[in-house]
Design an enzyme around this catalytic site. Structure first.
Site, PDB file in Angstrom:
ATOM      1  N   SER A   1       0.808  -1.283  -0.104  1.00  0.00           N
ATOM      2  CA  SER A   1       0.311  -0.135  -0.052  1.00  0.00           C
ATOM      3  C   SER A   1       1.360   1.054  -0.355  1.00  0.00           C
ATOM      4  O   SER A   1       0.168   2.487   0.002  1.00  0.00           O
ATOM      5  CB  SER A   1      -0.847   0.079   1.525  1.00  0.00           C
TER       6      SER A   1
ATOM      7  N   THR B   1      -6.123 -17.786   4.019  1.00  0.00           N
ATOM      8  CA  THR B   1      -4.875 -17.344   3.982  1.00  0.00           C
ATOM      9  C   THR B   1      -3.949 -17.697   2.474  1.00  0.00           C
ATOM     10  O   THR B   1      -4.328 -16.921   1.605  1.00  0.00           O
ATOM     11  CB  THR B   1      -4.073 -16.347   4.606  1.00  0.00           C
TER      12      THR B   1
ATOM     13  N   ASN C   1      -9.474  -1.129  -0.209  1.00  0.00           N
ATOM     14  CA  ASN C   1      -8.434  -0.845  -0.962  1.00  0.00           C
ATOM     15  C   ASN C   1      -9.659  -0.349  -2.167  1.00  0.00           C
ATOM     16  O   ASN C   1      -8.642   0.263  -3.030  1.00  0.00           O
ATOM     17  CB  ASN C   1      -7.916  -2.463  -1.595  1.00  0.00           C
TER      18      ASN C   1
ATOM     19  N   THR D   1       2.186   2.807   5.522  1.00  0.00           N
ATOM     20  CA  THR D   1       2.919   1.200   5.002  1.00  0.00           C
ATOM     21  C   THR D   1       2.434   0.358   4.003  1.00  0.00           C
ATOM     22  O   THR D   1       1.499   0.451   3.432  1.00  0.00           O
ATOM     23  CB  THR D   1       2.272   0.819   6.558  1.00  0.00           C
ATOM     24  N   GLY D   2       2.702  -0.585   4.467  1.00  0.00           N
ATOM     25  CA  GLY D   2       2.106  -1.824   3.082  1.00  0.00           C
ATOM     26  C   GLY D   2       2.506  -3.081   3.407  1.00  0.00           C
ATOM     27  O   GLY D   2       3.421  -3.461   4.231  1.00  0.00           O
TER      28      GLY D   2
ATOM     29  N   SER E   1       4.477 -11.984   5.884  1.00  0.00           N
ATOM     30  CA  SER E   1       2.691 -11.397   6.060  1.00  0.00           C
ATOM     31  C   SER E   1       2.153 -12.401   6.383  1.00  0.00           C
ATOM     32  O   SER E   1       3.389 -13.534   6.868  1.00  0.00           O
ATOM     33  CB  SER E   1       2.543 -10.742   5.354  1.00  0.00           C
TER      34      SER E   1
HETATM   35  C1  LIG Z   1      -2.693  -3.253   5.625  1.00  0.00           C
HETATM   36  C2  LIG Z   1      -2.186  -1.941   4.598  1.00  0.00           C
HETATM   37  N1  LIG Z   1      -2.828  -2.297   3.216  1.00  0.00           N
HETATM   38  C3  LIG Z   1      -1.676  -2.968   2.122  1.00  0.00           C
HETATM   39  O1  LIG Z   1      -0.270  -2.794   1.988  1.00  0.00           O
HETATM   40  C4  LIG Z   1      -2.953  -3.648   0.693  1.00  0.00           C
HETATM   41  C5  LIG Z   1      -2.560  -3.292  -0.534  1.00  0.00           C
HETATM   42  N2  LIG Z   1      -2.965  -4.938   1.660  1.00  0.00           N
HETATM   43  C6  LIG Z   1      -3.958  -5.580   1.938  1.00  0.00           C
HETATM   44  O2  LIG Z   1      -5.064  -4.679   1.760  1.00  0.00           O
HETATM   45  C7  LIG Z   1      -3.877  -7.055   2.978  1.00  0.00           C
HETATM   46  C8  LIG Z   1      -3.962  -7.915   2.164  1.00  0.00           C
HETATM   47  C9  LIG Z   1      -3.577  -9.259   2.676  1.00  0.00           C
HETATM   48  C10 LIG Z   1      -2.321  -9.565   2.709  1.00  0.00           C
HETATM   49  C11 LIG Z   1      -2.368 -10.844   3.505  1.00  0.00           C
HETATM   50  N3  LIG Z   1      -3.301 -11.153   4.695  1.00  0.00           N
HETATM   51  C12 LIG Z   1      -4.556 -11.935   4.350  1.00  0.00           C
HETATM   52  O3  LIG Z   1      -3.780 -12.965   3.626  1.00  0.00           O
HETATM   53  C13 LIG Z   1      -4.155 -12.677   6.335  1.00  0.00           C
HETATM   54  N4  LIG Z   1      -5.905 -13.124   5.838  1.00  0.00           N
HETATM   55  C14 LIG Z   1      -1.020 -11.253   4.073  1.00  0.00           C
HETATM   56  O4  LIG Z   1      -0.447 -10.700   5.472  1.00  0.00           O
HETATM   57  O5  LIG Z   1      -0.408 -11.461   3.255  1.00  0.00           O
HETATM   58  C15 LIG Z   1      -1.309  -0.817   4.251  1.00  0.00           C
HETATM   59  O6  LIG Z   1      -2.002  -0.432   4.142  1.00  0.00           O
HETATM   60  O7  LIG Z   1      -0.478  -0.851   5.638  1.00  0.00           O
END
Ligand SMILES: C[C@@H](NC(=O)[C@@H](C)NC(=O)CCCC[C@H](NC(=O)C[NH3+])C(=O)[O-])C(=O)O
Length: 351
Positions: A62, A123, A161, A301-302, A328
């Site tokens: 992100s 996941t 998102n 953050t990402g 992650s």
């Molecule tokens: C929160 C974060 N958002 C992002 O970076 C966006 C692009 N990522 C997500 O929305 C997380 C998607 C799932 C990841 C997965 N999680 C799962 O599969 C959970 N069941 C993982 O952790 O790889 C931000 O803004 O900092």
């Protein structure tokens, strides 16, 4: 007041804590007028054992939202879009509520549901189901519109998102070109970000790179190498590839006013709280963290399968930190990695 020296031992301790919580490796790069300091721990590749490398590239998740926001705000500066106009003015019929404005997207106050919650509820199966898929923006938006809205437009902050998928649609409509071209022409080339790219739907991270390892939901299950994927489920919300040095340059240059006018940067950094701690805030596609030493830092953050990222700068753009851990779906590793921020920007805790 002169800035405190970074506590690089504290940065290293935070990186080691990320490893203790399941990351094969981690690294951080801190830039200030006094120079550049970087620290690496562990490996960027569990099979070869290759050490983590501060010149290596990775998926920034992100943090991509801030790249997309910079492009959109430049288009606003050029009069091509207005922040307080309805999205449907530019994308007729796209959204079911005419009251949702461009600003609502950038502040996560549109009420558009986040389709990734369901997509990744389980996941590893969720990831495996989409890692090689190519979605259109419309298909992602349709996934969101199939879900109930989370708030009346403008009423409250609800991270989604979907907001930055629509931002990608707006950029392509306003420029007539793919977002990759806009990132390149408006950010990557001017700032000479030689290790930053947007290659969707190519699944590879070319050149020297970090491999990412996804934690399964089942305790004790083996890590899943999640390095190769299209990230088509995120695109303009999360598919940019970069490096620690390029992220330092991006957030620093942004805060130094190299990408937006002073007025637009001021709008971008005007925030509202995102939680009850009153230390975490969101502006336009940008987070503000208020640190224990009183320093305010701005960035994003990402989280993308196999990679946790932090990329922040002080408001004057003179001090920047980027940090990544190659795991992650493991919140403790993410929290540990976040410890680099206080160590770098606040320095050693008074004894
Ligand atoms: C929160 C974060 N958002 C992002 O970076 C966006 C692009 N990522 C997500 O929305 C997380 C998607 C799932 C990841 C997965 N999680 C799962 O599969 C959970 N069941 C993982 O952790 O790889 C931000 O803004 O900092």
């Amino acid at each position: 007041a002169t800035a405190p020296a970074p506590d690089m031992e504290g940065v290293t301790a935070a990186l080691k804590a990320a490893m203790a919580n399941g990351a094969p490796g981690a690294m951080a790069r801190y830039v200030s007028p006094e120079g550049i300091q970087s620290r690496t721990v562990g490996v960027r590749d569990r099979v070869s054992g290759a050490a983590m490398d501060v010149n290596a590239r990775f998926r920034i998740g992100s943090v991509s939202k801030t790249f997309s926001t910079v492009v959109l705000l430049q288009l606003v500066q050029e009069g091509k879009l207005s922040l307080d106009a309805p999205v449907n003015k530019y994308l007729p019929g796209a959204l079911p509520d005419e009251r949702i404005t461009v600003r609502h997207l950038l502040t996560h106050r549109s009420g558009l549901a986040d389709y990734t919650d369901a997509m990744f509820n389980s996941t590893v199966p969720g990831f495996e189901a989409v890692r090689n898929k190519v979605f259109s923006y419309q298909e992602l938006l349709d996934l969101s519109l199939a879900l109930p809205r989370t708030t009346e437009p403008g009423v409250s902050y609800k991270y989604s998102n979907a907001n930055f998928v629509v931002v990608g649609m707006l950029i392509e409509k306003a420029t007539g070109r793919p977002v990759a071209d806009a990132y390149k022409r408006r950010i990557i080339t001017p700032l000479k970000l030689r290790n930053t790219s947007y290659v969707h739907p190519d699944t590879r991270i070319k050149g020297l790179h970090v491999r990412g390892y996804l934690h399964p939901d089942e305790a004790g299950a083996p890590l899943v190498d999640s390095t190769e994927q299209t990230v088509s489920w995120a695109q303009s919300a999360g598919a940019v590839i970069s490096s620690p040095g390029d992220l330092n340059m991006f957030t620093g240059a942004l805060m130094r006013g190299r990408l937006l006018s002073p007025a637009m940067l001021q709008a971008m950094t005007t925030v509202t709280p995102t939680d009850a701690t009153n230390t975490r805030f969101y502006g336009l596609g940008l987070r503000r963290y208020d640190l224990s030493c009183g320093t305010q830092i701005f960035g994003h953050t990402g989280t993308v399968q196999g990679f946790y990222t932090y990329a922040f700068s002080t408001r004057d753009g003179m001090r920047s930190l980027s940090a990544v851990a190659n795991t992650s779906n493991h919140g403790a590793a993410n929290t540990a990695l976040g410890g680099t921020l206080e160590a770098a920007f606040c320095g050693k805790k008074p004894a």
